[in-house]
Structures are given as structure tokens and as C-alpha cells.
Design an enzyme around this catalytic site. Structure first.
Site, PDB file in Angstrom:
ATOM      1  N   HIS A 157     -25.327  21.792  -8.343  1.00 39.65           N
ATOM      2  CA  HIS A 157     -26.439  22.393  -7.510  1.00 39.65           C
ATOM      3  C   HIS A 157     -26.037  22.448  -5.959  1.00 39.65           C
ATOM      4  O   HIS A 157     -26.758  22.696  -5.285  1.00 39.65           O
ATOM      5  CB  HIS A 157     -27.682  21.819  -7.479  1.00 39.65           C
ATOM      6  CG  HIS A 157     -28.182  21.450  -9.011  1.00 39.65           C
ATOM      7  ND1 HIS A 157     -28.977  22.224  -9.648  1.00 39.65           N
ATOM      8  CD2 HIS A 157     -27.759  20.328  -9.900  1.00 39.65           C
ATOM      9  CE1 HIS A 157     -29.033  21.935 -10.844  1.00 39.65           C
ATOM     10  NE2 HIS A 157     -28.371  20.523 -11.028  1.00 39.65           N
ATOM     11  N   SER A 278     -11.641  37.038  15.490  1.00 43.64           N
ATOM     12  CA  SER A 278     -12.476  38.031  15.734  1.00 43.64           C
ATOM     13  C   SER A 278     -12.341  38.866  17.222  1.00 43.64           C
ATOM     14  O   SER A 278     -11.754  38.322  18.131  1.00 43.64           O
ATOM     15  CB  SER A 278     -13.810  37.130  15.987  1.00 43.64           C
ATOM     16  OG  SER A 278     -14.743  37.968  16.614  1.00 43.64           O
ATOM     17  N   LYS A 284     -13.189  32.226  17.005  1.00 43.11           N
ATOM     18  CA  LYS A 284     -12.990  32.370  15.507  1.00 43.11           C
ATOM     19  C   LYS A 284     -11.781  32.529  14.951  1.00 43.11           C
ATOM     20  O   LYS A 284     -10.683  32.913  15.328  1.00 43.11           O
ATOM     21  CB  LYS A 284     -13.999  33.768  15.363  1.00 43.11           C
ATOM     22  CG  LYS A 284     -15.361  33.759  15.502  1.00 43.11           C
ATOM     23  CD  LYS A 284     -16.115  32.693  14.614  1.00 43.11           C
ATOM     24  CE  LYS A 284     -16.163  32.978  13.277  1.00 43.11           C
ATOM     25  NZ  LYS A 284     -17.170  34.213  13.171  1.00 43.11           N
ATOM     26  N   GLU A 291     -12.496  36.074   1.494  1.00 43.28           N
ATOM     27  CA  GLU A 291     -13.478  36.873   1.512  1.00 43.28           C
ATOM     28  C   GLU A 291     -13.202  38.152   0.691  1.00 43.28           C
ATOM     29  O   GLU A 291     -13.862  38.565   0.033  1.00 43.28           O
ATOM     30  CB  GLU A 291     -13.941  37.147   2.912  1.00 43.28           C
ATOM     31  CG  GLU A 291     -14.716  35.944   3.720  1.00 43.28           C
ATOM     32  CD  GLU A 291     -14.923  36.117   5.172  1.00 43.28           C
ATOM     33  OE1 GLU A 291     -16.033  36.603   5.422  1.00 43.28           O
ATOM     34  OE2 GLU A 291     -13.983  36.169   6.093  1.00 43.28           O
TER      35      GLU A 291
END
Ligand code: ARG
Length: 459
Positions: A157, A278, A284, A291
């Protein structure tokens, strides 16, 4: 008369938009090598069966070689007027051999031809996908082997549950990929049947020797029923389905890599070469590769829906709808291949932060089950031990402590079975080491699992 290869019964030219609409050459030119391989086998068979003369067959075979060279040297002009790769090859052969080229299509239809071409193509691609899976499995096992002593929280979980070895976690993906590879090997068996010689749908009146063609092309067996042979696309549905499952495995892994590389987890760092920055936030470092693998899973699942929906309700035998089979197939082959390839390259560039993982194990009562097991060892029934351990956790939460921080006095108030040896029993390394049941995360188990994987991978 229309100038098309099939123009005999047509008095009008095809509408220009229909010509483009009908054409598949932009997509199926990728099948050129398979198409030529199939035509060559067909010619050899026809010469052997005296359907055409040996001399004619030799001229046509040499002509096909030249057509192949022209395509590979980018000297072939593709046009919607010639519809698909089959007509392009035949037309180009006409330029090489004149009217003789018109003999090539004897005893054959584009229906059995295209079915053959895709099978030849997909057999090769399936082998390559299987090799790529093995390659990525090796990268996984290498990372596991280099971190055999690293302990991390295991989750259920997405809540900290029990400590596990990082290597054990990685080997879970080794198992998934092993099943993926097996599925492709199984699909390969079913695509390894040869459809040529079944012609349009009913077979042909020429004395073709399909068995000989099969041998020349190295297929395992013949497609048995001519109507099934020209309309079966199960092998495409199967391939894309297996690819979808494999992508879902890669997507689950991607999700973990994304989580692990966040500041919240801080378990791993992916090297600069496999991350991006970024355009606005200078600090970043984004896990774009992971992804994108996760994102591309959607394409492959979409491709599966596309082929299934295309095939649904098609009556026997060939229908033009089937021309739509190639785009989802090619896209699936390309997407799965590049995802496996990019992960194989990226994995050696993952840095594992063992201290962060160990620290994470120190919060969240990952040894609560073991505290209960301790009481069981001292003679308490498990359900009762579970309740005592639960009370110990509640007490620790109230005092903002972990179980290890509770005093012997506090623990003994919950059960007089507790002794000083409890602290050693619930120590992190001990908790992992005791997971000795087959397939569990115990140190020896995982070491043997790595060795077994190495043997399976032959490396
Ligand atoms: N381009 C066609 C396809 O990919 C080849 C088969 C065409 N057959 C036909 N009867 N029109 O399906």
C-alpha cells in the site's frame, strides 16, 4: 482501362484522394526485405515445379536482387499510385526485367503475400526483442549483485511494511521479464507457420509445392487452412498483447525509479546523462527517461486496443481493414525495443544511497512483525502476539519512539515473556536474515537467486 496492376476491369481512373487513402506504402515499405525474400522463395519453388522455366526464374531472381539494392541505396521512388510494397517491388522488377516480371505473381495473391511478409518480419523482430529483454535482465542482475547487502523498506500500500534487500526488489523485475521472454518465445512458435501458396483465399490451381517454399524460408510448418492463412492476424494480436504486459512491467519499474529519485525518498540518483533539466527552475533534475517509458506504455496498450478492434467482426477471409494492422505493430516493436534499450543503458548509471535506505527502515515499525514472532518463539499464540505487538506500537507512537527505543520495563509490562534478547531479535539485519523461506529476502536466498539468474542468463 485503368493503368493499375489490377486495372483490367476498370474503365475509370482512381480518384486522387482514394489513391492516397488506399495506399499503405508509407507504412509497409518497411516490409521490403521480407517481401523480396518471400518472392525469391516463390520463384525457386515455381522453377522447381516447372510452373516457370529455370532461366526465367534466374533472371527474375537477379532482378529482385537489383530491386533490393535500389531500395537500400535510396534509389527507389515510392508513390501512392503503386499502393503498397508488393506492387512497388513488382513494378520495379518490371523496370529490371521487362514483361518477364509479370510471371512473378503466378499462383499467388497479395493476401497470402502480405501474411507471409509480416510473419517473416515479426519472427526476426521477436528474436531481437527477446535478446533485448535478456540484455536488460543482465543490467538488473548486475545492479542487484553490486548491492547484495543493501537493506531498504519493503512496501505494501506504499506504506513501509518489512525490510527487504534492494537486490531482492530488483530481482522481482527479473522474474517479470523472464515471464515476458517466455511469452514472446511462445508467440514465436505460433507465428512460425507459412501461409504462402494459399493465394487469395481458396488455394491455387497451379502445382505449387508449399512444403518446399516452407523449407526455403525456414518456417516450422504450413498454415493448414487457406482461408485462415490469409486472414489470421492472431500472431499480431498476441505479440502486441505480450508487448503490452512487458511495457506495464517497465512502467511499474519506472514509477519506482521516479519515486526513489525524488527528494522525499532519496534512495537513488540517476546520472546526468539520463536525466534532464528544467528551462525555468535551475535546480531541477528530472527523471524524464523513466517518465517517458511510463508514458509510452499508453501507446502500446492503445496499439493493442487498435488491433483487437480492427479484427473484431471481420468475416472470412481477407478484408482491407487488415491493412491497418501494420501501424500498431511497427509502433509496438519500436516502442518496446527503445524502452528496453534505454533502460539497459541507464541502469549502470544509477547510484544507490544505502544510508538513506537504511535510515528509512528505522522509522515506521518495520520490525513489528518480528516482535510478534519473538513472542511466538517464547510460546505465545500468534494472534495474541500480534495484539501485544500492536499495543507496543501504539505505546511507541504515543512517545514518538520506535520499538527498539522502548525500555525493557515498558516491554515487560506488555508481556513478561520479553527478555533482554528482544533487542537483538528485532535488529534490522536480523529481521532480514531470518526471512529464510524459499523465495524470501534472506541474505543467502538472494545471493543464490542472483547466482541462479546469472546461470539462466548465461553470463
Ligand atoms: N496492402 C495490403 C495489406 O496490407 C496488401 C493486401 C492487399 N490485398 C488486397 N486484396 N487488396 O493488407
Amino acid at each position: 482501362m485503368s493503368d493499375k496492376l489490377w486495372g483490367g476491369r476498370f474503365s475509370q481512373d482512381t480518384d486522387a484522394l482514394v489513391e492516397t487513402f488506399n495506399a499503405s506504402i508509407d507504412v509497409d515499405k518497411r516490409l521490403y526485405a521480407s517481401d523480396i525474400e518471400g518472392s525469391m522463395a516463390h520463384l525457386k519453388m515455381m522453377a522447381r515445379q516447372q510452373i516457370i522455366s529455370k532461366q526465367d526464374a534466374e533472371k527474375l531472381l537477379a532482378g529482385l536482387e537489383r530491386v533490393k539494392a535500389r531500395i537500400e541505396n535510396n534509389e527507389m521512388a515510392f508513390s501512392h499510385r503503386l499502393e503498397d510494397i508488393h506492387m512497388h517491388v513488382e513494378d520495379a522488377l518490371g523496370q529490371e526485367c521487362g514483361d518477364l516480371a509479370k510471371k512473378l505473381h503466378t499462383g499467388r495473391s497479395r493476401n497470402d503475400q502480405v501474411a507471409l511478409d509480416i510473419r517473416i518480419f515479426l519472427k526476426k523482430e521477436t528474436q531481437q526483442i527477446m535478446d533485448r529483454i535478456t540484455g536488460f535482465q543482465k543490467a538488473l542482475v548486475n545492479l542487484a549483485q553490486a548491492h547484495l547487502d543493501v537493506i531498504m523498506p519493503g512496501y505494501t500500500h506504499l506504506q513501509r511494511a518489512q525490510p527487504v534487500l534492494f537486490a531482492h526488489h530488483l530481482l522481482a523485475y527479473y522474474e517479470m521479464l523472464k515471464r515476458d521472454r517466455e511469452r514472446f518465445a511462445d508467440a514465436y512458435k505460433r507465428m512460425d507457420a507459412m501461409p504462402l501458396g494459399t493465394a487469395a483465399l481458396a488455394g491455387t490451381t497451379y502445382p505449387v509445392d508449399r512444403e518446399y517454399t516452407r523449407q526455403v524460408l525456414g518456417f516450422d510448418r504450413l498454415c493448414e487452412n487457406s482461408m485462415d492463412a490469409v486472414s489470421d492476424r492472431d500472431f499480431i494480436m498476441e505479440f502486441i498483447s505480450h508487448a503490452g504486459i512487458c511495457m506495464i512491467h517497465l512502467s511499474r519499474l519506472s514509477e519506482e525509479l521516479i519515486l526513489w529519485s525524488s527528494s522525499e525518498f532519496g534512495f537513488i540518483t540517476i546520472s546526468d546523462a539520463f536525466t534532464t533539466g528544467s528551462s525555468i527552475m535551475p535546480q531541477k533534475k528530472n527523471p524524464d527517461v523513466a517518465e517517458l517509458v511510463r508514458g509510452k506504455t499508453g501507446r502500446v496498450v492503445g496499439n493493442l486496443m487498435a488491433i483487437l478492434t480492427t479484427m473484431k467482426s471481420l468475416p472470412m477471409a481477407y478484408n482491407k481493414d487488415m491493412q491497418e494492422d501494420k501501424e500498431p505493430l511497427f509502433d509496438t516493436v519500436d516502442t518496446l525495443s527503445i524502452c528496453l534499450e534505454v533502460y539497459t543503458r541507464m541502469f549502470p548509471h544509477i547510484t544507490v544511497h544505502r544510508d538513506r535506505m537504511r535510515t528509512a527502515c528505522g522509522r515506521g515499525f518495520l520490525n513489528a512483525t518480528d516482535f510478534a514472532d519473538y513472542l511466538v518463539n517464547k510460546g505465545m499464540p500468534f494472534r495474541q502476539a500480534h495484539a501485544v505487538a500492536g499495543r507496543a506500537v501504539a505505546l511507541a507512537i504515543a512517545q514518538d519512539k520506535e520499538l527498539d527505543d522502548l525500555s525493557l520495563l515498558q516491554l515487560r509490562e506488555l508481556s513478561d515473556l520479553v527478555d533482554e534478547d528482544v533487542y537483538e531479535f528485532i535488529r534490522l539485519d536480523q529481521v532480514v536474515a531470518r526471512r529464510i523461506s524459499a523465495g524470501g529476502t534472506g541474505f543467502d536466498n538472494v545471493r543464490s537467486a542472483v547466482e541462479k539468474a546469472r546461470k539462466e542468463l548465461n553470463s
